[in-house]
Write a protein that holds these residues in place. Structure first.
Motif, PDB file in Angstrom:
ATOM      1  N   ALA A 142       0.829  -1.207   0.000  1.00  0.00           N
ATOM      2  CA  ALA A 142       0.000   0.000   0.000  1.00  0.00           C
ATOM      3  C   ALA A 142       0.863   1.256   0.000  1.00  0.00           C
ATOM      4  N   MET A 143       2.018   1.197   0.702  1.00  0.00           N
ATOM      5  CA  MET A 143       2.898   2.365   0.737  1.00  0.00           C
ATOM      6  C   MET A 143       3.461   2.675  -0.641  1.00  0.00           C
ATOM      7  N   LEU A 144       3.638   1.630  -1.467  1.00  0.00           N
ATOM      8  CA  LEU A 144       4.161   1.872  -2.808  1.00  0.00           C
ATOM      9  C   LEU A 144       3.150   2.578  -3.701  1.00  0.00           C
ATOM     10  N   GLN A 145       1.895   2.595  -3.295  1.00  0.00           N
ATOM     11  CA  GLN A 145       0.866   3.238  -4.103  1.00  0.00           C
ATOM     12  C   GLN A 145       0.649   4.695  -3.713  1.00  0.00           C
ATOM     13  N   VAL A 146       1.388   5.206  -2.725  1.00  0.00           N
ATOM     14  CA  VAL A 146       1.218   6.597  -2.292  1.00  0.00           C
ATOM     15  C   VAL A 146       1.584   7.526  -3.453  1.00  0.00           C
ATOM     16  N   PRO A 147       0.747   8.477  -3.808  1.00  0.00           N
ATOM     17  CA  PRO A 147       1.052   9.373  -4.931  1.00  0.00           C
ATOM     18  C   PRO A 147       2.194  10.322  -4.587  1.00  0.00           C
ATOM     19  N   ARG A 185      18.316  20.565  -8.779  1.00  0.00           N
ATOM     20  CA  ARG A 185      16.871  20.398  -8.581  1.00  0.00           C
ATOM     21  C   ARG A 185      16.113  20.405  -9.907  1.00  0.00           C
ATOM     22  N   ALA A 186      16.700  21.065 -10.918  1.00  0.00           N
ATOM     23  CA  ALA A 186      16.037  21.134 -12.215  1.00  0.00           C
ATOM     24  C   ALA A 186      15.908  19.755 -12.849  1.00  0.00           C
ATOM     25  N   ILE A 187      16.708  18.800 -12.398  1.00  0.00           N
ATOM     26  CA  ILE A 187      16.647  17.451 -12.969  1.00  0.00           C
ATOM     27  C   ILE A 187      15.401  16.719 -12.499  1.00  0.00           C
ATOM     28  N   ALA A 188      14.979  16.990 -11.262  1.00  0.00           N
ATOM     29  CA  ALA A 188      13.870  16.254 -10.661  1.00  0.00           C
ATOM     30  C   ALA A 188      12.556  17.007 -10.848  1.00  0.00           C
ATOM     31  N   PRO A 189      11.454  16.289 -10.986  1.00  0.00           N
ATOM     32  CA  PRO A 189      10.152  16.957 -11.058  1.00  0.00           C
ATOM     33  C   PRO A 189       9.760  17.503  -9.696  1.00  0.00           C
ATOM     34  N   GLU A 190       8.794  18.393  -9.696  1.00  0.00           N
ATOM     35  CA  GLU A 190       8.351  18.985  -8.440  1.00  0.00           C
ATOM     36  C   GLU A 190       7.629  17.965  -7.577  1.00  0.00           C
ATOM     37  N   MET A 191       6.872  17.082  -8.216  1.00  0.00           N
ATOM     38  CA  MET A 191       6.103  16.073  -7.486  1.00  0.00           C
ATOM     39  C   MET A 191       6.871  14.750  -7.534  1.00  0.00           C
ATOM     40  N   VAL A 192       7.301  14.281  -6.395  1.00  0.00           N
ATOM     41  CA  VAL A 192       8.081  13.049  -6.330  1.00  0.00           C
ATOM     42  C   VAL A 192       7.909  12.439  -4.952  1.00  0.00           C
ATOM     43  N   ASN A 193       8.054  11.114  -4.841  1.00  0.00           N
ATOM     44  CA  ASN A 193       7.884  10.466  -3.543  1.00  0.00           C
ATOM     45  C   ASN A 193       9.019  10.777  -2.574  1.00  0.00           C
ATOM     46  N   SER A 194      10.251  10.761  -3.070  1.00  0.00           N
ATOM     47  CA  SER A 194      11.402  11.006  -2.193  1.00  0.00           C
ATOM     48  C   SER A 194      12.399  11.881  -2.928  1.00  0.00           C
ATOM     49  N   VAL A 231      11.073   7.289  -7.470  1.00  0.00           N
ATOM     50  CA  VAL A 231       9.719   7.081  -7.949  1.00  0.00           C
ATOM     51  C   VAL A 231       9.387   5.617  -7.746  1.00  0.00           C
ATOM     52  N   LYS A 232       8.097   5.278  -7.795  1.00  0.00           N
ATOM     53  CA  LYS A 232       7.720   3.896  -7.497  1.00  0.00           C
ATOM     54  C   LYS A 232       6.574   3.471  -8.390  1.00  0.00           C
ATOM     55  N   ASP A 233       6.446   2.146  -8.497  1.00  0.00           N
ATOM     56  CA  ASP A 233       5.257   1.593  -9.126  1.00  0.00           C
ATOM     57  C   ASP A 233       4.798   0.436  -8.244  1.00  0.00           C
ATOM     58  N   GLY A 234       3.863  -0.344  -8.707  1.00  0.00           N
ATOM     59  CA  GLY A 234       3.327  -1.396  -7.860  1.00  0.00           C
ATOM     60  C   GLY A 234       4.298  -2.518  -7.578  1.00  0.00           C
ATOM     61  N   ASP A 235       5.381  -2.599  -8.356  1.00  0.00           N
ATOM     62  CA  ASP A 235       6.310  -3.725  -8.198  1.00  0.00           C
ATOM     63  C   ASP A 235       7.639  -3.338  -7.563  1.00  0.00           C
ATOM     64  N   GLY A 236       7.924  -2.060  -7.463  1.00  0.00           N
ATOM     65  CA  GLY A 236       9.235  -1.724  -6.924  1.00  0.00           C
ATOM     66  C   GLY A 236       9.487  -0.238  -6.854  1.00  0.00           C
ATOM     67  N   LEU A 237      10.742   0.107  -6.660  1.00  0.00           N
ATOM     68  CA  LEU A 237      11.171   1.502  -6.536  1.00  0.00           C
ATOM     69  C   LEU A 237      12.292   1.765  -7.526  1.00  0.00           C
ATOM     70  N   ARG A 238      12.224   2.932  -8.143  1.00  0.00           N
ATOM     71  CA  ARG A 238      13.306   3.353  -9.024  1.00  0.00           C
ATOM     72  C   ARG A 238      13.941   4.596  -8.444  1.00  0.00           C
ATOM     73  N   SER A 239      15.262   4.604  -8.378  1.00  0.00           N
ATOM     74  CA  SER A 239      15.998   5.742  -7.839  1.00  0.00           C
ATOM     75  C   SER A 239      16.854   6.349  -8.932  1.00  0.00           C
ATOM     76  N   PHE A 240      16.869   7.676  -8.984  1.00  0.00           N
ATOM     77  CA  PHE A 240      17.696   8.405  -9.939  1.00  0.00           C
ATOM     78  C   PHE A 240      18.670   9.258  -9.137  1.00  0.00           C
ATOM     79  N   SER A 241      19.950   9.193  -9.436  1.00  0.00           N
ATOM     80  CA  SER A 241      20.923  10.017  -8.703  1.00  0.00           C
ATOM     81  C   SER A 241      21.832  10.719  -9.685  1.00  0.00           C
ATOM     82  N   PHE A 242      22.271  11.887  -9.280  1.00  0.00           N
ATOM     83  CA  PHE A 242      23.158  12.700 -10.105  1.00  0.00           C
ATOM     84  C   PHE A 242      24.228  13.294  -9.210  1.00  0.00           C
ATOM     85  N   LEU A 243      25.483  12.962  -9.482  1.00  0.00           N
ATOM     86  CA  LEU A 243      26.605  13.496  -8.718  1.00  0.00           C
ATOM     87  C   LEU A 243      27.250  14.608  -9.522  1.00  0.00           C
TER      88      LEU A 243
END
Length: 899
Positions: free
Chosen positions: A364-369, A567-576, A642-654
């Protein structure tokens, strides 16, 4: 979901391999070997003097595509890097893999290292000098650091575009067959020659067997374990090494087109990769690195082994272990891809969950918008780090925890549940009602990047406490209820700890800050409730800074130019979302640490004769400074999830600054001196005199009167038979000419009784006097110079009878002014010294004479001062050294000896 779960362990390895692949340079310069000889320099040593030692490579980013501006369904393939080969090793790697590690563009990366300016800056960094000297001492390979660049050049010719490590899936421990595939470069003569040489080398491994399969030859070694043999060979332009023969035969089948079951055609693997690239393409060669591991399959094997291990557990532990096993297959797989861009390092990771093994609450937590993170208003513009997420639902996690507790053995679960009941009945605290009921959907953390290192117990090195500056924010749906609940918890803590905790309340910006006053504690836990958030911090100052930021008194992180760019890389609306500025944080931490560490080290080493803190201190400063300058190039990093019903995807930029422009290092004379002296000692102990000379020359160039360097130089020259040059250095140590001394003796010393016997010279000296001894009359004689100028007054060469005897030496030293000085003496054997008739030094010891063995403070009068030395010989050599110095062992200027 914690972000650490998103970043697999191999991400760090990939960063090192890739960031270590792009820099720019010039030729290395050897350190000067300029000797200050009296007339003419002795010919240079046959060995080349050491260049500034080389460090491991550091890399500048190659120009690649700009990062995406939104949550990417695809990462733009590199546009400015040499294209990957048409046929990837993925096409000949077996499908259904347990683990995949692909590194591409290897040859280009190595070539970039050779020509990079940043590489040249790094190889000249003095912090590496001791490392390379140690390598040379251990291997006796001269200029070992010079082997690195030719080594890179050879590798860039031998290696092709790709390296691939594959571990196929297995059902039994004996079926593990990791396989390494390395593409070789056959495009030039060097690559062809070395590839052929490699084939010959493989064929000459002892206890090998030649095998033929599909028209290709490979070799298998003798057993390296139960039913395990190493199989290896060069097949066209591919080097293959594998445990066992099954996998190497699969590779040959794929290479010959006899099979299509490759990773490139693996549907499951392609679907995972498509989460990064999108459904429009199934290419996997667009990424410079790819990493994938099937954790679920590993855990399946672990579950097969568990029944055997379970019987070894205590009966009380077995039910708890059974419950833990149920949670082990939470993660199905972890897949990561990464690229270098002209601005930095881009990486994506995908964690796939097992819906059948994961609780409904967790799914259920993975479905949080996704949402905007309002907590950023508490993060100041110069914050060291900030992170926020709405994926950690504490009420749901509490429900999951309760489910686990209730499934534990009754005696365990009843004890835990009983404790919770006691908490409610005796203290009126209900976890769900008083804590979880007022929590919102966002949790965040902010740090200024400051770290305090507090040595305890008088600075003992084993007791340095690290105290982070940390602020935790929890969103609240009912601020009044949150304040009441936290107040009750604070009261409970005070009641439990008694006099150890005293809560104080102060107002700041119309907000109550509650602080726990704990005697002798390095932290002051504090909390406040304001603006829809509960703030919990390690120090009240952190709360004040956060409130200033939220009230607009100071600018928040959104105004930081570096953060804005990232910050310009990431959207304004994101889970983490999380941000860190490691350069800022580590630089502050290192500054604080060095101050505290130096104080602790100095106290720990005070009085130690084996360690010279004055030498360690500049090396420490220089090394820390070197680290700080490297860290400054990492101006910030951004991760979002970001997440979907099956997992989590992480994007990182150094974000990486231009290393060629920003990387500099300052090597202070103090650090050069300390480091060079340390290395010279090592070379001297290893008998590598030419190398020791070169580093001693560097010390004497910085400090021409450095006593230890001078003495080491003299010792080396003496061992080489170069007396003329040794004499030139001896004169710089300030020993009196031997002709300044009057000598009288020998007197009897049976069984060392002469040491306490008062012979006539001790009651007054007149160089015209003569004395009666058991061997006859003795008189004062003026010592003749032996042309060595080494300061050693050798009694043995003056007297025929020298065993168990006593002799005296007398001179005057004329000082330009009165004052305190250091009298330094070395003797063979027992010694006493008088200055102006006052006994200042007594040491009854059997030893060979070396300069400066004993040192005492003495006063010299302006004008002439009388010096009397008594030396008692036991056996063999006999004599002494004597000189006057300052507290740093430098000779006193202006002294004259003798009449």
């Amino acid at each position: 979901m914690p972000r650490n779960l998103i970043q697999p362990v191999f991400a760090g390895i990939l960063i090192c391999l890739l960031i270590a692949a792009c820099s720019s340079g010039s030729k290395m310069q050897p350190i000067p070997n300029e000797l200050p000889p009296p007339e003419k320099a002795v010919s240079a040593p046959t060995e080349e003097t050491p260049s500034t030692p080389t460090p491991p490579p550091e890399v500048v980013s190659p120009p690649l595509a700009t990062p995406p501006q939104e949550v990417p369904s695809t990462i733009t393939p590199p546009s400015e890097i040499v294209s990957s080969p048409a046929t990837s090793l993925m096409n000949i790697a077996p499908s259904d893999a347990l683990l995949v590690l692909q590194i591409k563009d290897v040859a280009e990366a190595l070539a970039l290292i050779e020509d990079s300016r940043a590489w040249q800056q790094l190889i000249e960094a003095p912090a590496w000098e001791m490392l390379w000297a140690a390598v040379e001492m251990q291997t006796e390979i001269r200029e070992s650091h010079h082997l690195i660049k030719p080594g890179l050049s050879i590798l860039s010719h031998v290696l092709g575009q790709e390296i691939l490590l594959v571990v196929p899936k297995f059902r039994g421990i004996l079926e593990i067959s990791p396989t390494l595939l390395v593409q070789l470069n056959r495009e030039d003569d060097l690559g062809e020659i070395l590839s052929s040489a490699l084939q010959v080398a493989l064929a000459n491994i002892p206890d090998t067997r030649a095998r033929e399969y599909g028209g290709y030859s490979y070799l298998t070694t003798g057993p390296i374990g139960p039913n395990l043999r190493l199989s290896c060979g060069v097949i066209d332009d591919i080097l293959i090494a594998s445990l066992g023969e099954a996998t190497i035969r699969k590779v040959i089948d794929l290479h010959r087109g006899e099979s299509t079951e490759s990773l490139a055609n693996d549907t499951d693997f392609s679907q995972l990769i498509s989460r990064f690239q999108g459904a429009a393409t199934d290419k996997v060669t667009d990424f410079q690195t790819t990493f994938h591991i099937e954790l679920g399959k590993i855990l399946e094997f672990a579950e097969l082994m568990y029944p055997m291990a379970r019987s070894q557990l205590d009966e009380e532990m077995q039910p708890m272990a059974d419950e833990a096993i149920k949670w082990l297959d939470l993660v199905e797989s972890i897949t990561s891809v990464s690229n270098l861009t002209k601005d930095g390092f881009i990486a994506q990771s995908y964690v796939e969950f097992n819906p059948n093994a994961t609780s409904k609450n967790f799914l259920a937590m993975l479905q949080v918008p996704p949402t905007r993170h309002d907590s950023i208003k508490f993060a100041a513009a110069d914050s060291g780090s900030y992170g926020a997420t709405n994926l950690i639902d504490l009420p749901k996690l509490w429900g999951m925890a309760m489910g686990v507790i209730q499934s534990l053995p009754p005696e365990v679960s009843e004890q835990i549940l009983g404790g919770l009941d006691t908490l409610q009945t005796q203290f009126g605290i209900d976890i769900e009602e008083d804590l979880l009921s007022w929590m919102g959907s966002e949790i965040a953390a902010v740090s200024s990047g400051d770290l305090s290192f507090l040595p305890r117990d008088g600075g003992n090195l084993g007791n340095i406490t690290t105290v982070p500056d940390f602020l935790l924010l929890i969103q609240t749906t009912d601020s009044m209820k949150a304040a009441e609940s936290l107040g009750r918890l604070a009261d409970l803590l005070g009641m439990t700890l008694g006099a150890m905790v005293n809560w104080e309340t102060m107002q700041y910006l119309e907000t109550d800050i509650h602080t726990a006053q704990i005697p002798d504690a390095p932290v002051q836990p504090s909390y406040a409730v304001t603006d829809g958030y509960v703030l919990i911090a390690t120090q009240p100052s952190s709360l004040k800074a956060a409130l200033d930021c939220a009230k607009g008194n100071v600018k928040n992180l959104l105004t930081n130019p570096g953060f804005q760019e990232l910050r310009a890389i990431a959207p304004e609306m994101v889970n983490s979302i999380s941000y860190a500025n490691p350069g800022k944080s580590l630089e502050k931490a290192l500054d604080t640490f060095v101050q505290q560490f130096e104080a602790a080290v100095e106290e720990e080493l005070s009085g130690s004769e084996d360690v010279d803190f004055a030498m360690i201190q500049p090396i420490l400063h220089q090394s820390i400074g070197f680290v700080k300058e490297i860290v400054k190039t990492l101006v910030g990093q951004l991760r979002y999830t970001v997440k979907d019903g099956d997992g989590l995807r992480s994007f990182s930029f150094l974000k990486v600054q231009d290393l060629d422009a920003s990387f500099t290092h300052q090597d202070s004379p103090e650090a050069q001196l300390a480091r060079s002296l340390f290395i010279a000692r090592g070379y001297e102990e290893k008998g590598m005199s030419n190398r020791s000379h070169a580093y001693l020359d560097r010390v004497l160039e910085i400090d021409p009167d450095h006593p230890e360097a001078l003495m080491m130089k003299i010792s080396l020259l003496e061992s080489e038979g170069n007396e003329k040059r040794a004499n030139w250095y001896r004169r710089k140590l300030g020993f009196p000419n031997e002709s300044a001394w009057y000598i009288v003796g020998p007197f009897p010393n049976p069984d060392s009784e002469g040491f306490d016997t008062v012979y006539p010279p001790e009651t007054g000296v007149d160089v015209e006097d003569t004395y009666e001894t058991e061997s006859g009359e003795v008189a004062w004689k003026k010592r003749r110079d032996d042309n060595r100028n080494d300061g050693f007054v050798n009694f043995k060469e003056m007297f025929e009878d020298t065993e168990w005897k006593v002799a005296y030496a007398w001179t005057t030293v004329t000082a330009p002014e009165s004052g305190e000085v250091e009298l330094r003496v070395g003797s063979d054997d027992d010694v006493k010294v008088w200055v102006n008739g006052t006994e200042v030094l007594i040491n009854q010891v059997g030893r060979p004479a070396t300069p400066d063995e004993d040192g005492v403070h003495v006063s010299l009068n302006q004008g002439p001062n009388q010096i009397l030395v008594k030396v008692c010989n036991r056996e063999l050599d006999w004599g002494f050294y004597l000189r006057f110095t300052d507290e740093n062992q430098r000779p006193i200027k202006g002294l004259t000896y003798g009449n």
